[in-house]
Design a protein around this motif. Structure first.
Motif, PDB file in Angstrom:
ATOM      1  N   ILE A   1      37.398   4.714  22.998  1.00  0.00           N
ATOM      2  CA  ILE A   1      36.899   3.587  23.799  1.00  0.00           C
ATOM      3  C   ILE A   1      37.384   3.602  25.247  1.00  0.00           C
ATOM      4  CG2 ILE A   1      36.613   2.074  21.805  1.00  0.00           C
ATOM      5  CD1 ILE A   1      39.224   0.629  22.800  1.00  0.00           C
ATOM      6  N   MET A   2      38.271   4.524  25.588  1.00  0.00           N
ATOM      7  CA  MET A   2      38.836   4.501  26.943  1.00  0.00           C
ATOM      8  C   MET A   2      37.824   4.968  27.985  1.00  0.00           C
ATOM      9  SD  MET A   2      41.340   7.788  27.185  1.00  0.00           S
ATOM     10  CE  MET A   2      40.637   9.423  27.371  1.00  0.00           C
ATOM     11  N   ASN A   3      38.069   4.543  29.216  1.00  0.00           N
ATOM     12  CA  ASN A   3      37.316   5.048  30.364  1.00  0.00           C
ATOM     13  C   ASN A   3      38.015   6.342  30.791  1.00  0.00           C
ATOM     14  OD1 ASN A   3      36.193   5.650  32.828  1.00  0.00           O
ATOM     15  ND2 ASN A   3      36.868   3.781  33.838  1.00  0.00           N
TER      16      ASN A   3
ATOM     17  N   GLY B   1      30.603  -0.435  16.820  1.00  0.00           N
ATOM     18  CA  GLY B   1      31.006  -0.132  15.456  1.00  0.00           C
ATOM     19  C   GLY B   1      32.253   0.722  15.300  1.00  0.00           C
ATOM     20  N   VAL B   2      33.038   0.893  16.350  1.00  0.00           N
ATOM     21  CA  VAL B   2      34.270   1.668  16.173  1.00  0.00           C
ATOM     22  C   VAL B   2      35.262   0.863  15.345  1.00  0.00           C
ATOM     23  CG1 VAL B   2      34.021   2.965  18.327  1.00  0.00           C
ATOM     24  CG2 VAL B   2      35.370   0.879  18.300  1.00  0.00           C
ATOM     25  N   SER B   3      36.111   1.566  14.647  1.00  0.00           N
ATOM     26  CA  SER B   3      37.143   0.941  13.825  1.00  0.00           C
ATOM     27  C   SER B   3      38.407   0.778  14.652  1.00  0.00           C
ATOM     28  CB  SER B   3      37.428   1.838  12.615  1.00  0.00           C
ATOM     29  OG  SER B   3      38.659   1.480  12.023  1.00  0.00           O
ATOM     30  N   LEU B   4      39.181  -0.242  14.346  1.00  0.00           N
ATOM     31  CA  LEU B   4      40.461  -0.420  15.036  1.00  0.00           C
ATOM     32  C   LEU B   4      41.436   0.700  14.698  1.00  0.00           C
ATOM     33  CD1 LEU B   4      41.021  -4.283  14.798  1.00  0.00           C
ATOM     34  CD2 LEU B   4      40.256  -2.936  16.763  1.00  0.00           C
ATOM     35  N   GLU B   5      41.126   1.472  13.666  1.00  0.00           N
ATOM     36  CA  GLU B   5      41.985   2.599  13.287  1.00  0.00           C
ATOM     37  C   GLU B   5      41.555   3.897  13.962  1.00  0.00           C
ATOM     38  OE1 GLU B   5      44.687   1.602  11.897  1.00  0.00           O
ATOM     39  OE2 GLU B   5      43.750  -0.369  11.749  1.00  0.00           O
ATOM     40  N   ASP B   6      40.453   3.888  14.711  1.00  0.00           N
ATOM     41  CA  ASP B   6      40.014   5.063  15.460  1.00  0.00           C
ATOM     42  C   ASP B   6      40.984   5.322  16.618  1.00  0.00           C
ATOM     43  OD1 ASP B   6      37.806   5.478  13.871  1.00  0.00           O
ATOM     44  OD2 ASP B   6      36.401   4.474  15.226  1.00  0.00           O
TER      45      ASP B   6
ATOM     46  N   VAL C   1      37.393  -2.660  24.722  1.00  0.00           N
ATOM     47  CA  VAL C   1      37.605  -2.972  23.304  1.00  0.00           C
ATOM     48  C   VAL C   1      36.378  -3.690  22.747  1.00  0.00           C
ATOM     49  CG1 VAL C   1      39.010  -4.249  21.647  1.00  0.00           C
ATOM     50  CG2 VAL C   1      40.119  -3.054  23.565  1.00  0.00           C
ATOM     51  N   ARG C   2      35.893  -4.705  23.475  1.00  0.00           N
ATOM     52  CA  ARG C   2      34.709  -5.451  23.012  1.00  0.00           C
ATOM     53  C   ARG C   2      33.499  -4.530  22.853  1.00  0.00           C
ATOM     54  NH1 ARG C   2      36.589  -9.163  26.766  1.00  0.00           N
ATOM     55  NH2 ARG C   2      35.035  -8.509  28.279  1.00  0.00           N
ATOM     56  N   ARG C   3      33.250  -3.687  23.860  1.00  0.00           N
ATOM     57  CA  ARG C   3      32.104  -2.769  23.780  1.00  0.00           C
ATOM     58  C   ARG C   3      32.260  -1.802  22.604  1.00  0.00           C
ATOM     59  NH1 ARG C   3      32.557  -3.746  29.241  1.00  0.00           N
ATOM     60  NH2 ARG C   3      34.098  -2.114  29.575  1.00  0.00           N
ATOM     61  N   GLY C   4      33.481  -1.341  22.349  1.00  0.00           N
ATOM     62  CA  GLY C   4      33.726  -0.449  21.216  1.00  0.00           C
ATOM     63  C   GLY C   4      33.454  -1.125  19.894  1.00  0.00           C
ATOM     64  N   ILE C   5      33.900  -2.363  19.753  1.00  0.00           N
ATOM     65  CA  ILE C   5      33.660  -3.103  18.514  1.00  0.00           C
ATOM     66  C   ILE C   5      32.169  -3.302  18.302  1.00  0.00           C
ATOM     67  CG2 ILE C   5      33.937  -5.371  17.414  1.00  0.00           C
ATOM     68  CD1 ILE C   5      36.802  -5.375  18.635  1.00  0.00           C
ATOM     69  N   LEU C   6      31.459  -3.641  19.383  1.00  0.00           N
ATOM     70  CA  LEU C   6      30.007  -3.823  19.262  1.00  0.00           C
ATOM     71  C   LEU C   6      29.297  -2.536  18.857  1.00  0.00           C
ATOM     72  CD1 LEU C   6      29.303  -6.188  22.287  1.00  0.00           C
ATOM     73  CD2 LEU C   6      29.186  -6.751  19.854  1.00  0.00           C
TER      74      LEU C   6
ATOM     75  N   THR D   1      46.134   4.471  17.894  1.00  0.00           N
ATOM     76  CA  THR D   1      44.891   3.851  17.434  1.00  0.00           C
ATOM     77  C   THR D   1      44.466   2.752  18.414  1.00  0.00           C
ATOM     78  OG1 THR D   1      45.988   2.143  16.144  1.00  0.00           O
ATOM     79  CG2 THR D   1      45.504   4.243  15.012  1.00  0.00           C
ATOM     80  N   ILE D   2      43.226   2.350  18.281  1.00  0.00           N
ATOM     81  CA  ILE D   2      42.719   1.231  19.085  1.00  0.00           C
ATOM     82  C   ILE D   2      43.533  -0.019  18.782  1.00  0.00           C
ATOM     83  CG2 ILE D   2      40.730  -0.285  19.460  1.00  0.00           C
ATOM     84  CD1 ILE D   2      38.954   2.233  18.929  1.00  0.00           C
ATOM     85  N   ARG D   3      43.896  -0.222  17.523  1.00  0.00           N
ATOM     86  CA  ARG D   3      44.722  -1.379  17.149  1.00  0.00           C
ATOM     87  C   ARG D   3      46.042  -1.376  17.930  1.00  0.00           C
ATOM     88  NH1 ARG D   3      44.393  -4.560  12.959  1.00  0.00           N
ATOM     89  NH2 ARG D   3      43.150  -3.100  11.724  1.00  0.00           N
ATOM     90  N   GLU D   4      46.697  -0.213  17.992  1.00  0.00           N
ATOM     91  CA  GLU D   4      47.970  -0.121  18.725  1.00  0.00           C
ATOM     92  C   GLU D   4      47.759  -0.392  20.215  1.00  0.00           C
ATOM     93  OE1 GLU D   4      50.622   3.064  16.277  1.00  0.00           O
ATOM     94  OE2 GLU D   4      48.667   3.771  16.990  1.00  0.00           O
TER      95      GLU D   4
END
Length: 131
Positions: free
Chosen positions: A66-68, A56-61, A49-54, A15-18
């Motif tokens: 969000i990766m390049n 609306g992605v969830s940290l559980e996605d 991470v910042r762009r993903g949060i903006l 996940t993005i959180r991990e």
């Protein structure tokens, strides 16, 4: 080549959180997203991470959201000068190093490349006089 780079590897189904936890713990400012055979799938930085949060992605996605997926990479055996030139041209601070099969084999960082390397002095020059 940066030692300890393996601590910034994250398997693509995490996940993005991990990934953020690895990003925070590794202090390398980058996460290398790989598959089970350590093929490079992409990279994640704080900015991703910042762009993903903006957006609306969830940290559980999954981190793959969000990766390049097409990061600039270096091949094995590239000279320090060519790595520095590539980093300057692309304005990057990190370069994943991959082999011909795109397996991650290292990580080069700008900070490490520009560090002056300590050299052992073999000669001591002493000068003296009346002046």
């Amino acid at each position: 080549m940066m030692s300890g780079w393996r601590r910034c590897l994250v398997v693509g189904d995490k996940t993005i959180r991990e990934a953020v936890q690895v990003l925070d713990a590794s202090e390398l400012q980058i996460v290398l997203v790989v598959d089970a055979e350590q093929h490079l799938l992409g990279t994640v930085t704080d900015g991703d991470v910042r762009r993903g949060i903006l957006k609306g992605v969830s940290l559980e996605d999954p981190v793959q959201r969000i990766m390049n997926p097409e990061p600039t990479v270096a091949g094995t055996g590239e000279s320090r000068e060519s790595l520095l030139a590539l980093m300057q041209r692309t304005q990057l601070r990190h370069l994943p190093v991959v082999d011909q099969g795109r397996h991650v084999v290292g990580l080069e960082t700008l900070d490490e490349l520009v560090q002056t390397r300590a050299k052992r002095n073999r000669v001591v020059l002493m000068a003296g006089g009346l002046g």
